[in-house]
Design a protein around this motif. Structure first.
Motif, PDB file in Angstrom:
ATOM      1  N   ARG A  98       0.820  -1.216   0.000  1.00  0.00           N
ATOM      2  CA  ARG A  98       0.000   0.000   0.000  1.00  0.00           C
ATOM      3  C   ARG A  98       0.858   1.273   0.000  1.00  0.00           C
ATOM      4  NH1 ARG A  98      -4.716   1.578   4.437  1.00  0.00           N
ATOM      5  NH2 ARG A  98      -5.101   3.674   3.641  1.00  0.00           N
ATOM      6  N   LEU A  99       1.835   1.328   0.887  1.00  0.00           N
ATOM      7  CA  LEU A  99       2.644   2.551   1.014  1.00  0.00           C
ATOM      8  C   LEU A  99       3.520   2.771  -0.211  1.00  0.00           C
ATOM      9  CD1 LEU A  99       3.726   2.387   4.775  1.00  0.00           C
ATOM     10  CD2 LEU A  99       1.699   3.434   3.769  1.00  0.00           C
ATOM     11  N   ALA A 100       4.137   1.716  -0.732  1.00  0.00           N
ATOM     12  CA  ALA A 100       5.012   1.871  -1.896  1.00  0.00           C
ATOM     13  C   ALA A 100       4.221   2.197  -3.147  1.00  0.00           C
ATOM     14  CB  ALA A 100       5.844   0.606  -2.100  1.00  0.00           C
ATOM     15  N   THR A 101       3.018   1.652  -3.270  1.00  0.00           N
ATOM     16  CA  THR A 101       2.161   2.015  -4.399  1.00  0.00           C
ATOM     17  C   THR A 101       1.834   3.497  -4.348  1.00  0.00           C
ATOM     18  OG1 THR A 101       1.207  -0.211  -4.533  1.00  0.00           O
ATOM     19  CG2 THR A 101      -0.056   1.586  -5.515  1.00  0.00           C
ATOM     20  N   GLY A 102       1.489   3.987  -3.149  1.00  0.00           N
ATOM     21  CA  GLY A 102       1.225   5.417  -3.002  1.00  0.00           C
ATOM     22  C   GLY A 102       2.434   6.267  -3.307  1.00  0.00           C
ATOM     23  N   LEU A 103       3.612   5.832  -2.863  1.00  0.00           N
ATOM     24  CA  LEU A 103       4.835   6.590  -3.124  1.00  0.00           C
ATOM     25  C   LEU A 103       5.135   6.633  -4.618  1.00  0.00           C
ATOM     26  CD1 LEU A 103       7.376   8.064  -2.115  1.00  0.00           C
ATOM     27  CD2 LEU A 103       8.453   5.808  -1.819  1.00  0.00           C
ATOM     28  N   ALA A 104       4.991   5.493  -5.290  1.00  0.00           N
ATOM     29  CA  ALA A 104       5.243   5.457  -6.737  1.00  0.00           C
ATOM     30  C   ALA A 104       4.310   6.413  -7.469  1.00  0.00           C
ATOM     31  CB  ALA A 104       5.055   4.035  -7.261  1.00  0.00           C
ATOM     32  N   THR A 105       3.069   6.447  -7.058  1.00  0.00           N
ATOM     33  CA  THR A 105       2.093   7.350  -7.697  1.00  0.00           C
ATOM     34  C   THR A 105       2.449   8.802  -7.443  1.00  0.00           C
ATOM     35  OG1 THR A 105       0.382   5.650  -7.402  1.00  0.00           O
ATOM     36  CG2 THR A 105      -0.354   7.890  -7.887  1.00  0.00           C
ATOM     37  N   GLN A 106       2.870   9.103  -6.223  1.00  0.00           N
ATOM     38  CA  GLN A 106       3.253  10.473  -5.893  1.00  0.00           C
ATOM     39  C   GLN A 106       4.467  10.932  -6.697  1.00  0.00           C
ATOM     40  OE1 GLN A 106       3.893  10.354  -1.662  1.00  0.00           O
ATOM     41  NE2 GLN A 106       1.766   9.780  -1.230  1.00  0.00           N
ATOM     42  N   LEU A 107       5.414  10.035  -6.902  1.00  0.00           N
ATOM     43  CA  LEU A 107       6.661  10.415  -7.570  1.00  0.00           C
ATOM     44  C   LEU A 107       6.550  10.467  -9.090  1.00  0.00           C
ATOM     45  CD1 LEU A 107       9.286   8.400  -5.461  1.00  0.00           C
ATOM     46  CD2 LEU A 107       8.763  10.836  -5.304  1.00  0.00           C
ATOM     47  N   THR A 108       5.643   9.668  -9.663  1.00  0.00           N
ATOM     48  CA  THR A 108       5.612   9.547 -11.128  1.00  0.00           C
ATOM     49  C   THR A 108       4.252   9.818 -11.757  1.00  0.00           C
ATOM     50  OG1 THR A 108       5.049   7.184 -11.149  1.00  0.00           O
ATOM     51  CG2 THR A 108       7.393   7.772 -10.979  1.00  0.00           C
ATOM     52  N   GLY A 109       3.196   9.809 -10.953  1.00  0.00           N
ATOM     53  CA  GLY A 109       1.855   9.906 -11.536  1.00  0.00           C
ATOM     54  C   GLY A 109       1.361   8.592 -12.102  1.00  0.00           C
ATOM     55  N   ARG A 110       2.156   7.539 -12.011  1.00  0.00           N
ATOM     56  CA  ARG A 110       1.778   6.207 -12.488  1.00  0.00           C
ATOM     57  C   ARG A 110       1.561   5.287 -11.288  1.00  0.00           C
ATOM     58  NH1 ARG A 110       6.490   4.291 -16.217  1.00  0.00           N
ATOM     59  NH2 ARG A 110       5.079   2.505 -16.457  1.00  0.00           N
ATOM     60  N   THR A 111       0.612   4.388 -11.400  1.00  0.00           N
ATOM     61  CA  THR A 111       0.267   3.510 -10.291  1.00  0.00           C
ATOM     62  C   THR A 111       0.622   2.073 -10.639  1.00  0.00           C
ATOM     63  OG1 THR A 111      -1.544   4.961  -9.605  1.00  0.00           O
ATOM     64  CG2 THR A 111      -1.594   2.689  -8.796  1.00  0.00           C
ATOM     65  N   PRO A 112       1.597   1.492  -9.951  1.00  0.00           N
ATOM     66  CA  PRO A 112       1.969   0.104 -10.206  1.00  0.00           C
ATOM     67  C   PRO A 112       0.976  -0.853  -9.549  1.00  0.00           C
ATOM     68  CG  PRO A 112       3.281   0.944  -8.410  1.00  0.00           C
ATOM     69  CD  PRO A 112       2.424   2.097  -8.887  1.00  0.00           C
ATOM     70  N   VAL A 113       1.019  -2.108  -9.950  1.00  0.00           N
ATOM     71  CA  VAL A 113       0.190  -3.154  -9.352  1.00  0.00           C
ATOM     72  C   VAL A 113       1.093  -4.336  -9.050  1.00  0.00           C
ATOM     73  CG1 VAL A 113      -1.762  -4.711  -9.657  1.00  0.00           C
ATOM     74  CG2 VAL A 113      -1.873  -2.389 -10.591  1.00  0.00           C
ATOM     75  N   LEU A 114       1.088  -4.770  -7.795  1.00  0.00           N
ATOM     76  CA  LEU A 114       2.004  -5.840  -7.395  1.00  0.00           C
ATOM     77  C   LEU A 114       1.649  -7.154  -8.072  1.00  0.00           C
ATOM     78  CD1 LEU A 114       4.409  -6.569  -5.556  1.00  0.00           C
ATOM     79  CD2 LEU A 114       2.749  -7.154  -3.777  1.00  0.00           C
ATOM     80  N   ALA A 115       0.373  -7.478  -8.121  1.00  0.00           N
ATOM     81  CA  ALA A 115      -0.058  -8.732  -8.756  1.00  0.00           C
ATOM     82  C   ALA A 115      -1.543  -8.647  -9.086  1.00  0.00           C
ATOM     83  CB  ALA A 115       0.184  -9.915  -7.823  1.00  0.00           C
TER      84      ALA A 115
END
Length: 538
Positions: free
Chosen positions: A521-538
């Motif tokens: 949850r936290l790393a997904t939010g951080l990735a979105t904040q830094l790049t505007g893109r939202t990753p998905v773990l699985a």
């Protein structure tokens, strides 16, 4: 097994960028988008998600890079190579032995694969007492589910080994539920040596899942490299200073250090090393919270001798548990505990048992017939259970000061009683509570009478732990926490903490999956904040 594919060795041949130790020497200056300190549960999930959105990531790991070709199921090799302080890390008063990983993959490389979601009662407590509004089970469920899919967490369909089945049978005879434990394994060989590194790569640790995924996307990994301290000014981190270390952890003299400059910094070194790094960095701590409220699930152990061979070293190490004694009292009442059956291997067995000389030799002679139960005491929910405090020695290394007070030891006494009753119900000929003043008892009545009067004191009652949590707690307000609910440091805007140190109390269950879910949850939010893109773990 030595002929099985080794994904780490294959990745190195493909050109993974690994530096330090026996690999190429790191440069004195490095730049990246994000630097992650640590390579365990929180770090691995974070690295995979950040590289997925194209961020340039550097991972800094103090321990060595070892892989399946190095895992020979030998305690004499595994503990010095893969654990903090050769599996002998202790609290300040030496009353608690702490098992923590120190290698690529961290504790996920050496744990016993037990996987539990954060209990609902724990999440509700965090909502009420720490203002964490969005950690309810419904909100967290998708984050856990993704981690479960990514890491093959599921039911273990093989019958439990005798060590675990004795817990199941004894509990059943007392009318106590004892269900099966989910495990993060794929094509497991059922060897039983999980704590020494998986030689078949069946354990879905960070070593064979998320760290390789990040390296395939171009991340750089520094091994045998200690994150010494952050440079920071006016609420921002400007650099991370690192030093090379030898395999035993001593600083490697004669080799230059490395300064890493990044847009964002993630601390994920575990709940002793993460607070220590921030303490060495003199990170802002206006409310005196850094390193405090560090929890352990203090563990007490009961051994038992059976007529039949138990052979607790064979088969999946932990597959049965009971939470019956977590629910006897309210969560903020007398300390509850979770019961599990640990694997038995000669070195850990001998160094954990009480006694010495002839008495211990007699116990060791019955090793194949010995069963063990452990109780994870749920700390952190009562005013008399404030946990411990991480402090620095003169050389900057961390030590945890964790007082075993009367409140904790009351839980220890009740746990030893519960375990002895279950073991006798399972047919034990003798029960041996792991306490310096205990002796083998041949009936439940005899054991109960002794355990009700034995002095429950540090160093007399043997206490161990493999679950370190807290020290950088998250909270809705800075007066209660080191980090915000999104993992960002309250005073350093470009620094996040993403590991078990953010938990405001203990979990009340093996914390591996809790770290995975919250890191997701936290790393997904951080990735979105830094790049505007939202990753998905699985």
């Amino acid at each position: 097994m030595s002929r099985r594919p080794d994904p780490v060795a294959e990745g190195l041949l493909r050109g993974w960028r690994v530096l330090g130790g026996g690999h190429a020497q790191p440069p004195e200056r490095m730049g990246c988008d994000v630097v992650i300190v640590g390579s365990g549960a929180g770090a691995g999930i974070t690295a995979e998600l950040l590289t997925q959105v194209g961020l340039d990531v550097v991972i800094v790991e103090e321990g060595p890079l070892r892989s399946s070709r190095d895992f020979r199921q030998l305690e004499s090799e595994a503990y010095p190579q893969l654990y903090q302080e050769s599996a002998a890390r202790k609290t300040a008063d030496k009353a608690i032995n702490i098992l923590q990983g120190r290698c690529v993959g961290g504790s996920t490389t050496v744990n016993w694969t037990s996987s539990f979601r954060t209990p609902d009662a724990t999440l509700a407590y965090w909502q009420e007492h720490f203002g964490l509004r969005d950690v309810d089970p419904l909100t967290m469920s998708p984050w856990f589910a993704q981690a479960e899919r990514r890491l093959h967490i599921g039911a273990w369909l093989v019958p439990p080994n005798e060590n675990n089945d004795l817990l199941r049978r004894g509990a059943a005879r007392l009318g106590i539920a004892a269900p099966a434990i989910l495990r993060n394994v794929k094509d497991c060989w059922n060897l039983g040596s999980c704590g020494m590194g998986c030689p078949t790569n069946a354990k879905q640790s960070m070593l064979v899942t998320t760290i390789p995924a990040a390296l395939e996307r171009g991340a750089r990994l520094l091994v045998e490299t200690r994150a010494l301290r952050f440079e920071h000014d006016q609420g921002r981190v400007s650099g991370l200073l690192c030093v090379p270390v030898q395999p035993n952890g001593d600083v490697a003299t004669g080799r230059p250090g490395t300064r890493i400059q990044a847009r964002h910094y993630v601390v994920a070194g575990g709940a002793i090393n993460s607070p220590a790094l921030l303490l060495r960095s003199k990170a802002p701590d206006p409310h005196g919270l850094l390193g405090r409220r560090t929890f352990l699930h203090p563990v007490v152990i009961s051994a038992a001798r059976f007529d039949q061979r138990v052979q607790g070293w064979q088969g999946a190490p932990q597959t049965i548990y009971t939470d019956h004694f977590l629910d006897v009292h309210p969560i903020d009442g007398p300390m509850g505990y979770k019961l599990e059956a640990p694997p038995l291997h000669p070195v850990v067995f001998a160094t954990t048992l009480s006694g010495f000389g002839r008495s211990q030799a007699e116990l060791l002679a019955q090793f194949a017939h010995t069963h063990a139960l452990l109780a994870l005491l749920r700390d952190g929910f009562h005013p008399d259970s404030p946990g411990g405090r991480v402090v620095l020695r003169d050389d900057g290394s961390p030590v945890l000061d964790y007082p075993l007070n009367d409140f904790v030891m009351d839980g220890a006494r009740r746990a030893l009683l519960s375990m002895a009753e279950i073991q006798f119900a399972a047919g034990a000929r003798q029960v041996i509570p792991v306490h310096e003043m205990a002796r083998p008892y041949t009936t439940w009545q005899e054991a109960r009478q002794a355990l009700e009067t034995l002095p429950m004191k540090p160093l007399l009652t043997r206490v161990v732990s493999a679950h370190v949590m807290g020290g950088c707690a998250m909270a809705a307000g800075e007066a209660q926490g080191v980090v915000r609910p999104d993992g960002r440091h309250w005073q350093l805007e470009n620094l996040s903490v993403i590991d078990g140190s953010i938990f405001p109390t203990s979990i009340g269950a093996n914390p591996q999956l809790s770290v995975y879910g919250f890191a997701n949850r936290l790393a997904t939010g951080l990735a979105t904040q830094l790049t505007g893109r939202t990753p998905v773990l699985a």
